[in-house]
Design a protein around this motif. Sequence first.
Motif, PDB file in Angstrom:
ATOM      1  N   VAL A  95       0.821  -1.218   0.000  1.00 48.10           N
ATOM      2  CA  VAL A  95       0.000   0.000   0.000  1.00 48.10           C
ATOM      3  C   VAL A  95       0.853   1.266   0.000  1.00 48.10           C
ATOM      4  CG1 VAL A  95      -1.905  -1.115   1.217  1.00 48.10           C
ATOM      5  CG2 VAL A  95      -0.141   0.076   2.532  1.00 48.10           C
ATOM      6  N   ASP A  96       0.242   2.361  -0.443  1.00 49.51           N
ATOM      7  CA  ASP A  96       0.745   3.697  -0.152  1.00 49.51           C
ATOM      8  C   ASP A  96       0.148   4.116   1.181  1.00 49.51           C
ATOM      9  OD1 ASP A  96       2.010   3.852  -2.639  1.00 49.51           O
ATOM     10  OD2 ASP A  96       0.302   4.844  -3.590  1.00 49.51           O
ATOM     11  N   LEU A  97       0.980   4.541   2.116  1.00 46.66           N
ATOM     12  CA  LEU A  97       0.464   5.050   3.371  1.00 46.66           C
ATOM     13  C   LEU A  97      -0.356   6.317   3.134  1.00 46.66           C
ATOM     14  CD1 LEU A  97       3.668   4.653   5.594  1.00 46.66           C
ATOM     15  CD2 LEU A  97       1.669   3.143   5.540  1.00 46.66           C
ATOM     16  N   ARG A  98      -1.133   6.694   4.117  1.00 42.64           N
ATOM     17  CA  ARG A  98      -1.905   7.938   4.033  1.00 42.64           C
ATOM     18  C   ARG A  98      -0.970   9.110   3.680  1.00 42.64           C
ATOM     19  NH1 ARG A  98      -6.647   9.357   6.345  1.00 42.64           N
ATOM     20  NH2 ARG A  98      -6.681   7.445   7.588  1.00 42.64           N
ATOM     21  N   GLY A  99      -1.364   9.879   2.651  1.00 40.00           N
ATOM     22  CA  GLY A  99      -0.566  11.032   2.241  1.00 40.00           C
ATOM     23  C   GLY A  99       0.567  10.715   1.295  1.00 40.00           C
ATOM     24  N   GLN A 100       0.790   9.431   0.991  1.00 39.35           N
ATOM     25  CA  GLN A 100       1.843   9.014   0.077  1.00 39.35           C
ATOM     26  C   GLN A 100       1.294   8.782  -1.328  1.00 39.35           C
ATOM     27  OE1 GLN A 100       3.582   5.414   1.659  1.00 39.35           O
ATOM     28  NE2 GLN A 100       5.429   6.487   2.295  1.00 39.35           N
ATOM     29  N   TYR A 101       1.969   9.260  -2.309  1.00 44.68           N
ATOM     30  CA  TYR A 101       1.717   8.988  -3.727  1.00 44.68           C
ATOM     31  C   TYR A 101       0.229   8.967  -4.065  1.00 44.68           C
ATOM     32  CZ  TYR A 101       2.480   7.032  -8.410  1.00 44.68           C
ATOM     33  OH  TYR A 101       2.499   6.816  -9.762  1.00 44.68           O
ATOM     34  N   GLU A 102      -0.393   7.781  -4.212  1.00 45.33           N
ATOM     35  CA  GLU A 102      -1.767   7.707  -4.690  1.00 45.33           C
ATOM     36  C   GLU A 102      -2.814   7.532  -3.586  1.00 45.33           C
ATOM     37  OE1 GLU A 102      -1.141   6.082  -9.221  1.00 45.33           O
ATOM     38  OE2 GLU A 102      -1.167   4.552  -7.624  1.00 45.33           O
ATOM     39  N   ASP A 149      -3.762  17.934   8.175  1.00 49.79           N
ATOM     40  CA  ASP A 149      -3.508  17.881   9.610  1.00 49.79           C
ATOM     41  C   ASP A 149      -2.247  17.064   9.891  1.00 49.79           C
ATOM     42  OD1 ASP A 149      -3.518  17.658  12.337  1.00 49.79           O
ATOM     43  OD2 ASP A 149      -5.357  16.457  12.460  1.00 49.79           O
ATOM     44  N   PRO A 150      -1.196  17.664  10.449  1.00 53.48           N
ATOM     45  CA  PRO A 150       0.048  16.923  10.717  1.00 53.48           C
ATOM     46  C   PRO A 150      -0.158  15.722  11.638  1.00 53.48           C
ATOM     47  CG  PRO A 150       0.419  19.286  10.939  1.00 53.48           C
ATOM     48  CD  PRO A 150      -1.063  19.093  10.805  1.00 53.48           C
ATOM     49  N   GLU A 151      -1.153  15.778  12.510  1.00 53.07           N
ATOM     50  CA  GLU A 151      -1.368  14.674  13.446  1.00 53.07           C
ATOM     51  C   GLU A 151      -1.888  13.414  12.750  1.00 53.07           C
ATOM     52  OE1 GLU A 151      -0.254  14.722  16.659  1.00 53.07           O
ATOM     53  OE2 GLU A 151       0.610  16.515  15.730  1.00 53.07           O
ATOM     54  N   ALA A 152      -2.308  13.542  11.505  1.00 51.25           N
ATOM     55  CA  ALA A 152      -2.740  12.362  10.752  1.00 51.25           C
ATOM     56  C   ALA A 152      -1.551  11.505  10.317  1.00 51.25           C
ATOM     57  CB  ALA A 152      -3.539  12.785   9.516  1.00 51.25           C
ATOM     58  N   TYR A 153      -0.328  12.011  10.494  1.00 46.24           N
ATOM     59  CA  TYR A 153       0.862  11.335   9.977  1.00 46.24           C
ATOM     60  C   TYR A 153       1.857  10.938  11.060  1.00 46.24           C
ATOM     61  CZ  TYR A 153      -1.329  13.414   5.944  1.00 46.24           C
ATOM     62  OH  TYR A 153      -2.260  13.773   5.005  1.00 46.24           O
ATOM     63  N   THR A 154       1.400  10.868  12.300  1.00 45.45           N
ATOM     64  CA  THR A 154       2.256  10.288  13.326  1.00 45.45           C
ATOM     65  C   THR A 154       2.329   8.782  13.107  1.00 45.45           C
ATOM     66  OG1 THR A 154       0.457   9.893  14.882  1.00 45.45           O
ATOM     67  CG2 THR A 154       1.538  12.080  14.975  1.00 45.45           C
ATOM     68  N   CYS A 155       3.351   8.147  13.662  1.00 49.07           N
ATOM     69  CA  CYS A 155       3.457   6.694  13.529  1.00 49.07           C
ATOM     70  C   CYS A 155       2.243   6.002  14.135  1.00 49.07           C
ATOM     71  CB  CYS A 155       4.746   6.199  14.180  1.00 49.07           C
ATOM     72  SG  CYS A 155       6.234   6.623  13.252  1.00 49.07           S
ATOM     73  N   ASN A 207       2.923  13.396  -3.324  1.00 49.69           N
ATOM     74  CA  ASN A 207       2.861  13.301  -1.867  1.00 49.69           C
ATOM     75  C   ASN A 207       2.222  14.544  -1.259  1.00 49.69           C
ATOM     76  OD1 ASN A 207       4.623  11.001  -0.323  1.00 49.69           O
ATOM     77  ND2 ASN A 207       5.381  11.331  -2.399  1.00 49.69           N
ATOM     78  N   SER A 208       1.566  14.366  -0.142  1.00 50.10           N
ATOM     79  CA  SER A 208       1.117  15.497   0.655  1.00 50.10           C
ATOM     80  C   SER A 208       2.339  16.139   1.301  1.00 50.10           C
ATOM     81  CB  SER A 208       0.142  15.036   1.740  1.00 50.10           C
ATOM     82  OG  SER A 208       0.102  15.969   2.801  1.00 50.10           O
ATOM     83  N   PRO A 209       2.604  17.439   1.062  1.00 52.04           N
ATOM     84  CA  PRO A 209       3.745  18.075   1.723  1.00 52.04           C
ATOM     85  C   PRO A 209       3.663  17.987   3.244  1.00 52.04           C
ATOM     86  CG  PRO A 209       2.908  19.467  -0.045  1.00 52.04           C
ATOM     87  CD  PRO A 209       1.926  18.357   0.122  1.00 52.04           C
ATOM     88  N   LEU A 246       4.748  14.432   4.196  1.00 51.18           N
ATOM     89  CA  LEU A 246       6.176  14.175   4.032  1.00 51.18           C
ATOM     90  C   LEU A 246       6.988  14.846   5.133  1.00 51.18           C
ATOM     91  CD1 LEU A 246       8.118  12.698   2.158  1.00 51.18           C
ATOM     92  CD2 LEU A 246       8.350  14.810   0.839  1.00 51.18           C
ATOM     93  N   ALA A 247       6.658  16.086   5.445  1.00 48.62           N
ATOM     94  CA  ALA A 247       7.391  16.800   6.492  1.00 48.62           C
ATOM     95  C   ALA A 247       7.162  16.168   7.860  1.00 48.62           C
ATOM     96  CB  ALA A 247       6.978  18.269   6.503  1.00 48.62           C
ATOM     97  N   ARG A 248       5.929  15.793   8.149  1.00 46.34           N
ATOM     98  CA  ARG A 248       5.619  15.211   9.461  1.00 46.34           C
ATOM     99  C   ARG A 248       6.223  13.820   9.607  1.00 46.34           C
ATOM    100  NH1 ARG A 248       5.158  15.334  14.710  1.00 46.34           N
ATOM    101  NH2 ARG A 248       3.085  14.971  15.609  1.00 46.34           N
ATOM    102  N   MET A 249       6.176  13.017   8.541  1.00 43.82           N
ATOM    103  CA  MET A 249       6.791  11.696   8.599  1.00 43.82           C
ATOM    104  C   MET A 249       8.299  11.815   8.792  1.00 43.82           C
ATOM    105  SD  MET A 249       4.822   9.619   5.577  1.00 43.82           S
ATOM    106  CE  MET A 249       3.038   9.399   5.531  1.00 43.82           C
TER     107      MET A 249
END
Length: 296
Positions: A72-79, A85-91, A199-201, A204-207
Amino acid sequence: MSTPRFLDLPPGVAPQKIETSQGTFAALEAVPVSGVIERWPALLAPGLTGSKEDFIAVLMTLAQSGRRVVAVDLRGQYETPGPDDPEAYTCAALGADLDALAQVIGSGDPVHLVGHSFGGLVAREAAIDGRTKFASLTLMGSGPAAIEGKRASHGRKLVEEVPTLGLEHVWHHRFEPEALANDVPDDIVAFLHRRLLANSPTALARMAEQVLTMHDRTDDLRQIEVPTLVLYGEHDDGWPPETQSEMAAGIGAECVVVPGAAHSPAVEAPETTAAALVRFWNAAEKHFLDTRSNAM
């Protein structure tokens, strides 16, 4: 940057959209070209600047072991889209996504979970949170805490530059020069450009921030009763090989070193990597069935 060596999908592999309680995820799904699905499925999560395409070279071989395999592409990745919301991209948040994906993919069966690099940090969150009982966990080129070395330096640049200068700047000043220096073919360079810009900027920054600041969860991993494999290339330049070996010993995990590979063994040594995964998955399933039989 994990760079696939080809993009043509092998037999039995097709793009899919997977609907879950957490949203819709872009995926590559592999099923056996011959034979039937008779073993538990697997879910594969890519690294920070990667995507599902990083697993193309292993998907057909993995599926031929008699199972459905989904990258899969993780949330905010590629497709796979994601919010601002940056909190959507915490581990932890992304781990909850893997929980939801596993519940759909497994359809009641346990799922083998594989995380590459940053995806390994996400996968271990899903395993530790206890919401899903996984058949096994594989940490591929992924360490116990924050990433080190030149990849840490690259991550810091992403944190600094993506929000202020944008993805096109990052491409022209970082990713494109690296690809050209490595003589990556033109079609793959075009894909890498397209993938980065999709990618969602915010993601990418939060990851990148997460991979730079992640704390050690070895003690938490030791507490979960899930067969675990630590697999990495002998020349890994993300987390040092000795760090990954120590992590494996600390959590009682099996450890496989892939000869000749660096940070992306599924790309750099696909047949060796696929063979190690299939052997580990089959052993995990046998152990589960033997344990259940002895308990009856």
